[in-house]
Design a protein around this motif. Sequence first.
Motif, PDB file in Angstrom:
ATOM      1  N   VAL A   8       0.797  -1.634   0.303  1.00  0.00           N
ATOM      2  CA  VAL A   8      -0.037  -0.175  -0.151  1.00  0.00           C
ATOM      3  C   VAL A   8       0.581   0.764  -0.161  1.00  0.00           C
ATOM      4  O   VAL A   8       0.376   2.048  -0.618  1.00  0.00           O
ATOM      5  CB  VAL A   8      -0.862  -0.193   1.072  1.00  0.00           C
ATOM      6  N   GLY A   9       1.827   1.153   0.947  1.00  0.00           N
ATOM      7  CA  GLY A   9       2.607   2.194   0.453  1.00  0.00           C
ATOM      8  C   GLY A   9       2.425   3.845   1.030  1.00  0.00           C
ATOM      9  O   GLY A   9       1.437   3.772   2.216  1.00  0.00           O
ATOM     10  N   ASP A  10       2.791   4.461  -0.097  1.00  0.00           N
ATOM     11  CA  ASP A  10       2.739   6.291   0.500  1.00  0.00           C
ATOM     12  C   ASP A  10       1.243   6.364   0.664  1.00  0.00           C
ATOM     13  O   ASP A  10       1.240   7.065  -0.951  1.00  0.00           O
ATOM     14  CB  ASP A  10       3.450   7.380   0.545  1.00  0.00           C
ATOM     15  N   SER A  11       0.207   6.342   1.081  1.00  0.00           N
ATOM     16  CA  SER A  11      -1.345   6.306   0.958  1.00  0.00           C
ATOM     17  C   SER A  11      -2.248   6.159   1.982  1.00  0.00           C
ATOM     18  O   SER A  11      -1.810   5.489   3.149  1.00  0.00           O
ATOM     19  CB  SER A  11      -1.874   5.172  -0.149  1.00  0.00           C
ATOM     20  N   TRP A  12      -3.028   7.111   2.277  1.00  0.00           N
ATOM     21  CA  TRP A  12      -3.919   6.810   3.764  1.00  0.00           C
ATOM     22  C   TRP A  12      -4.775   5.674   3.663  1.00  0.00           C
ATOM     23  O   TRP A  12      -5.665   5.451   5.016  1.00  0.00           O
ATOM     24  CB  TRP A  12      -4.703   7.945   3.712  1.00  0.00           C
ATOM     25  N   TRP A  13      -4.873   4.884   3.051  1.00  0.00           N
ATOM     26  CA  TRP A  13      -5.275   3.292   3.349  1.00  0.00           C
ATOM     27  C   TRP A  13      -4.493   2.796   4.079  1.00  0.00           C
ATOM     28  O   TRP A  13      -5.008   2.130   4.487  1.00  0.00           O
ATOM     29  CB  TRP A  13      -5.352   2.807   1.677  1.00  0.00           C
ATOM     30  N   THR A  14      -3.580   3.315   4.174  1.00  0.00           N
ATOM     31  CA  THR A  14      -2.099   2.375   5.167  1.00  0.00           C
ATOM     32  C   THR A  14      -2.888   2.492   6.356  1.00  0.00           C
ATOM     33  O   THR A  14      -2.411   1.670   7.356  1.00  0.00           O
ATOM     34  CB  THR A  14      -0.990   2.844   4.996  1.00  0.00           C
ATOM     35  N   LEU A  53       6.580   5.160   4.792  1.00  0.00           N
ATOM     36  CA  LEU A  53       5.626   6.647   5.080  1.00  0.00           C
ATOM     37  C   LEU A  53       6.074   7.783   5.179  1.00  0.00           C
ATOM     38  O   LEU A  53       7.726   7.684   6.308  1.00  0.00           O
ATOM     39  CB  LEU A  53       4.930   5.639   6.021  1.00  0.00           C
ATOM     40  N   LYS A  59       2.340  10.742   8.288  1.00  0.00           N
ATOM     41  CA  LYS A  59       1.991   9.082   7.825  1.00  0.00           C
ATOM     42  C   LYS A  59       2.137   7.976   8.709  1.00  0.00           C
ATOM     43  O   LYS A  59       1.371   7.319   9.248  1.00  0.00           O
ATOM     44  CB  LYS A  59       1.313   8.287   5.919  1.00  0.00           C
TER      45      LYS A  59
END
Length: 354
Positions: free
Chosen positions: A65-71, A222, A226
């Motif tokens: 998922v990485g650099d995403s707010w889905w984290t 992140l 994040k």
Amino acid sequence: MTTPALVSTSVTPSPRRGGTDGDYARLLRRISEAGLMNRRPRYYTVRLGLVGIAFAGGWAAFVLVGDSWWTLAVAAFMAVTFAQTALVMHDVAHRQVFRLRQRTEIVGRIVGNAGIGLGYGWWQDKHTRHHANPNHEELDPDVAPDLLVWSQRQARASRGPARLIGRAQAYLFFPLLMLEGLNLHVAGVRALRNRSVKHRALEGALLFGHFIAYLAVLFAVLPADKAFAFLAVHQALFGLYMGCTFAPNHKGMPTLTGDDRPNYLRRQVLTSRNVRGGVLTDIALGGLNYQIEHHLFPSMPTPNLRHARVIVRDYCAEIGVAYHETGLIRSYSEALKHMHHVGAPLRADDGHRA
């Protein structure tokens, strides 16, 4: 009366006041004849495998998922996997999984210290004392006054933050549980100063190795905003889950003080609460919803507890010992009502000053 240590594989309480140990001996005989003390290697092979897959899969999803707010969704999933890992550690520590002490301690430290940052040695000592004297205000560390108080006597003697929080602790209970994950980590580290903790160097190396690796991975994958958000969500939900798992077991049940120690069977049954439910409840609470049976037979494999429940419940009715069982929501309601009642002297003091 001798109570079972956390890592004991058998229980042989001796007589003491409050009744004889004959009641327990007869119950243990029935349980043993039913084969419920036998180990369940296939069950634990599957359970350990599934928890391990979920744990590894969660970290793989975190990287993907990485650099995403889905984290943050991954953080919530990882909170569940950390809690399920802690529940597996609980069963391992009780020797439900392995017969040998050495293998038990090796797996316990890998799963606890290295896996989720929970000090195995500290937790084992604390949990052993809880099992020996559940809900005893002087002897059970789980009902020692801290930020929360568990009896009106503790409330009247409270000072500082506990006195302030105690007034409204029933309303603050669930929000405070979000700090429990952090509390578990800190308590494990603080226990390293205690010489009674075995293999302190190893425990410390595994604990700090976990913390370093955890933070390194977070900030490598992140950006700072994040990473801190992941950390907050993950640890808060982990603490909330752990607190919700253990809160129904004893909170709101009778507490003991001083020399008030009934015999082993009554001490375990009268201070514990079972939570009714199906397979989902069993999985979510790690089998600890059968708290009465778990306290009577700590080394009984988790999948056998639901079968033991029928025998124990009927036996308690036979000898006239109250056996308390309720639904999950009702169990939280009973615990919160008790906590609100406990805070009454502090609220009364406010009224008198006003």
